[in-house]
Write a protein that holds these residues in place. Structure first.
Motif, short mmCIF file in Angstrom:
data_model
loop_
_atom_site.label_atom_id
_atom_site.label_comp_id
_atom_site.label_asym_id
_atom_site.label_seq_id
_atom_site.Cartn_x
_atom_site.Cartn_y
_atom_site.Cartn_z
N ASP A 140 -3.81 -0.24 -18.57
CA ASP A 140 -2.96 0.28 -20.00
C ASP A 140 -2.71 1.60 -19.50
O ASP A 140 -1.71 2.16 -19.87
N SER A 141 -3.51 2.15 -18.75
CA SER A 141 -3.13 3.84 -18.31
C SER A 141 -3.26 4.09 -16.76
O SER A 141 -3.32 5.33 -16.59
N SER A 142 -3.42 3.03 -15.91
CA SER A 142 -3.42 3.46 -14.44
C SER A 142 -2.78 2.49 -13.60
O SER A 142 -2.49 1.47 -14.26
N CYS A 143 -2.70 2.93 -12.40
CA CYS A 143 -1.90 2.16 -11.46
C CYS A 143 -2.63 2.54 -10.05
O CYS A 143 -2.50 3.64 -9.31
N GLU A 144 -3.67 1.71 -9.66
CA GLU A 144 -4.47 1.82 -8.37
C GLU A 144 -3.70 1.03 -7.35
O GLU A 144 -3.78 -0.12 -7.40
N VAL A 145 -3.33 1.91 -6.19
CA VAL A 145 -2.57 1.19 -5.22
C VAL A 145 -3.72 1.02 -3.97
O VAL A 145 -4.18 2.14 -3.55
N GLY A 146 -4.01 0.01 -3.24
CA GLY A 146 -4.91 -0.13 -2.28
C GLY A 146 -4.81 0.34 -0.88
O GLY A 146 -5.64 0.46 0.03
N ALA A 147 -3.55 1.13 -0.82
CA ALA A 147 -3.11 1.64 0.44
C ALA A 147 -2.14 2.73 0.24
O ALA A 147 -1.36 2.62 -0.66
N LYS A 148 -2.07 3.84 0.90
CA LYS A 148 -1.07 5.03 0.52
C LYS A 148 -0.07 4.92 1.59
O LYS A 148 0.75 5.58 1.33
N SER A 149 0.03 3.99 2.61
CA SER A 149 1.01 4.11 3.68
C SER A 149 1.09 2.51 4.43
O SER A 149 0.20 1.96 4.00
N GLY A 150 2.18 2.48 4.86
CA GLY A 150 2.38 1.18 5.52
C GLY A 150 3.55 1.40 6.52
O GLY A 150 4.25 2.23 6.41
N ALA A 151 3.75 0.24 7.31
CA ALA A 151 4.87 0.21 8.45
C ALA A 151 6.17 -0.30 7.65
O ALA A 151 6.03 -1.23 6.82
N ALA A 152 7.48 -0.04 8.38
CA ALA A 152 8.43 -0.58 7.78
C ALA A 152 8.45 -2.15 7.98
O ALA A 152 7.85 -2.40 8.96
N GLY A 153 9.28 -2.49 7.12
CA GLY A 153 9.52 -3.85 7.25
C GLY A 153 8.89 -4.65 5.93
O GLY A 153 9.01 -4.11 4.95
N ALA A 154 8.67 -6.17 6.17
CA ALA A 154 8.40 -6.93 4.95
C ALA A 154 6.95 -6.27 4.48
O ALA A 154 6.04 -6.02 5.21
N THR A 155 6.73 -6.02 3.15
CA THR A 155 5.51 -5.39 2.69
C THR A 155 5.17 -6.33 1.35
O THR A 155 6.14 -6.48 0.50
N THR A 156 4.18 -6.72 1.15
CA THR A 156 3.75 -7.75 -0.07
C THR A 156 2.64 -7.01 -0.85
O THR A 156 1.75 -6.19 -0.20
N PHE A 157 3.03 -6.68 -2.24
CA PHE A 157 1.95 -6.07 -3.07
C PHE A 157 1.59 -7.22 -3.93
O PHE A 157 2.33 -7.82 -4.67
N LYS A 158 0.14 -7.16 -4.22
CA LYS A 158 -0.49 -8.26 -4.95
C LYS A 158 -1.23 -7.47 -6.00
O LYS A 158 -2.06 -6.66 -5.90
N VAL A 159 -0.57 -7.54 -7.44
CA VAL A 159 -1.04 -6.60 -8.34
C VAL A 159 -1.96 -7.69 -9.40
O VAL A 159 -1.70 -8.80 -9.55
N THR A 160 -2.98 -7.18 -9.96
CA THR A 160 -4.05 -7.75 -10.83
C THR A 160 -4.04 -6.65 -12.29
O THR A 160 -4.10 -5.58 -12.05
N ASN A 161 -3.40 -7.41 -13.27
CA ASN A 161 -3.56 -6.75 -14.59
C ASN A 161 -4.99 -6.77 -15.23
O ASN A 161 -5.12 -7.74 -15.78
N LYS A 162 -5.52 -5.62 -15.30
CA LYS A 162 -6.77 -5.64 -15.91
C LYS A 162 -6.84 -4.85 -17.25
O LYS A 162 -7.88 -4.39 -17.96
N GLY A 163 -5.51 -4.58 -17.81
CA GLY A 163 -5.31 -3.95 -18.97
C GLY A 163 -5.36 -5.11 -20.30
O GLY A 163 -5.44 -6.00 -20.08
N SER A 164 -4.99 -4.55 -21.40
CA SER A 164 -4.64 -5.54 -22.44
C SER A 164 -3.28 -5.70 -22.97
O SER A 164 -3.21 -6.54 -23.92
N GLN A 165 -2.40 -5.14 -22.26
CA GLN A 165 -0.99 -5.45 -22.49
C GLN A 165 -0.25 -6.00 -21.28
O GLN A 165 -0.65 -5.97 -20.12
N VAL A 166 0.93 -6.64 -21.62
CA VAL A 166 1.75 -7.23 -20.57
C VAL A 166 2.13 -6.11 -19.70
O VAL A 166 2.71 -5.04 -20.27
N ASN A 167 2.16 -6.36 -18.35
CA ASN A 167 2.64 -5.32 -17.46
C ASN A 167 3.62 -5.60 -16.53
O ASN A 167 4.01 -6.68 -16.62
N GLU A 168 4.16 -4.46 -15.93
CA GLU A 168 5.43 -4.65 -14.88
C GLU A 168 5.05 -3.73 -13.73
O GLU A 168 4.77 -2.62 -13.95
#
Length: 373
Positions: free
Chosen positions: A42-70
């Motif tokens: 509900d109050s944070s957004c932790e990303v597992g990497a700070k950088s990546g290569a150009a091209g197709a990138t997949t982000f996989k998110v897990t919501n550990k909060g109490s509210q619907v997230n986006e």
């Protein structure tokens, strides 16, 4: 974007769409899939990497909060590259995007307000050359977007003229058609975050002290208040905002993967607003918006189809069949140049519509991954 208190009513529909899948152990760490893990609360957004290569990138998110997230991926200029909405507490989702060199933001928005904590993600390199057929698809989609904005502006001007004349019958007849083009390209239109709240906010979506403007404010005057007195300035403001969209839409960030993700977002729109009857709560013209969302999603798929057919013929066949089934079902509710009032569509009929949307949403959720191969 729909706030959490509005989304909650549609939770059962969303859950059944197979659009959200719980992340397993490997996924939470980035894992075997190579996806970049994002942990939202509900109050944070932790990303597992700070950088990546150009091209197709997949982000996989897990919501550990109490509210619907986006989850939103924001380009260097602040525009939304792509987003994944309706990520319920304890669930996960993934999004595949094509990123060129630059500094992006990965934003998690608890309550789906469009605001929230973010992390910087830097992309370097040139990436692999894109298939020229995908470049052609993007170019054609830009033309389609321009056509839909032009249609929206022309019909909104006509709608506004009737509102200003006090012509209740005329304005009622023109309300749904004026929204059709907007709904067909809603993910692109919403990427201009300052326009969307001014033209498409529903009464239930209003934040504290927010001035209510746009289609739905006038919709309430037409179908509930029963008077257009004082609505002229709102009509003028609506035309002005669509005019601004016309001026700016050519700058929208569009890639083949954003087209595919946008098609899925349009099906999400059907699930969270049209099936439930929450979108046009006063006029009950939801089926017109439903049709526009499906048409927009199908257009994106059809433009990408030559490449998808080569890479995954089975998926192409499934999507072709499922789009046809949804379109056929919608014809049952046609009336004149529009559709029957949605409040006349019974519970069993709504379930039938929901089931067809579910059947289309499942293969559509795979489209971006295939395009990004």
């Amino acid at each position: 974007m729909r706030p959490a208190h509005v989304i909650a009513a549609a939770g059962a529909v969303i859950a059944s769409l197979s659009l959200l899948s719980a992340c397993g152990k490997d996924d939470a760490a980035g894992g075997k899939s190579g996806a970049i893990a994002v942990t939202a609360t509900d109050s944070s957004c932790e990303v597992g990497a700070k950088s990546g290569a150009a091209g197709a990138t997949t982000f996989k998110v897990t919501n550990k909060g109490s509210q619907v997230n986006e989850l939103e991926i924001l380009a260097p200029d602040g525009k939304i590259v792509s987003e994944r909405e309706n990520i319920g507490p304890g669930t996960g989702a993934e999004i595949t995007v094509s990123l060129s060199a630059g500094t992006y933001k990965v934003l998690c928005s608890a309550g789906m307000t469009g605001r929230g904590p973010s992390q910087t993600f830097t992309v370097t390199g040139k990436g692999k050359a894109t298939d020229p057929r995908l470049d052609a698809a993007v170019a054609s989609y830009r033309i389609y977007i321009g056509e839909q904005v032009d249609d929206t502006l022309a019909k909104t001007k006509k709608f506004a003229a009737s509102v200003k004349k006090g012509d209740m019958a005329g304005a009622k007849a023109e309300f749904a058609p004026s929204r059709f083009g907007w709904e067909a390209i809603e993910p692109v239109a919403e990427s201009f975050g300052d326009i969307d709240p001014k033209v498409d906010t529903r009464e239930a979506d209003l934040e504290k002290n927010q001035k209510w403007t746009g289609w739905h404010q006038i919709e309430k005057a037409l179908w509930k208040t029963g008077s257009l007195k004082g609505e002229g300035p709102y009509a003028d403001d609506l035309v002005n905002e669509i005019g601004i969209l016309k001026q700016r839409v050519g700058t929208a960030s569009i890639t083949a993967t954003s087209m595919a993700n946008g098609a899925k977002e349009l099906l999400d729109e059907v699930a969270t607003g049209k099936i439930t009857g929450e979108e046009d709560t006063f006029s009950h013209t939801d089926l017109s918006d439903f049709k526009a969302n499906v048409d927009g999603a199908q257009k994106a798929f059809e433009l990408l189809k030559p490449v998808v057919q080569e890479r995954d013929a089975a998926l192409t066949s499934d999507l072709t069949d499922e789009f046809a089934k949804v379109q056929k079902l919608l014809t049952k509710y046609e009336k004149g140049d529009g559709y029957v009032s949605y409040d006349t569509v019974g519970k069993s009929q709504r379930k039938e519509l929901s089931d067809e949307v579910n059947a289309l949403a499942e293969p559509l959720s795979k489209l971006a991954g295939v395009v990004a191969k």
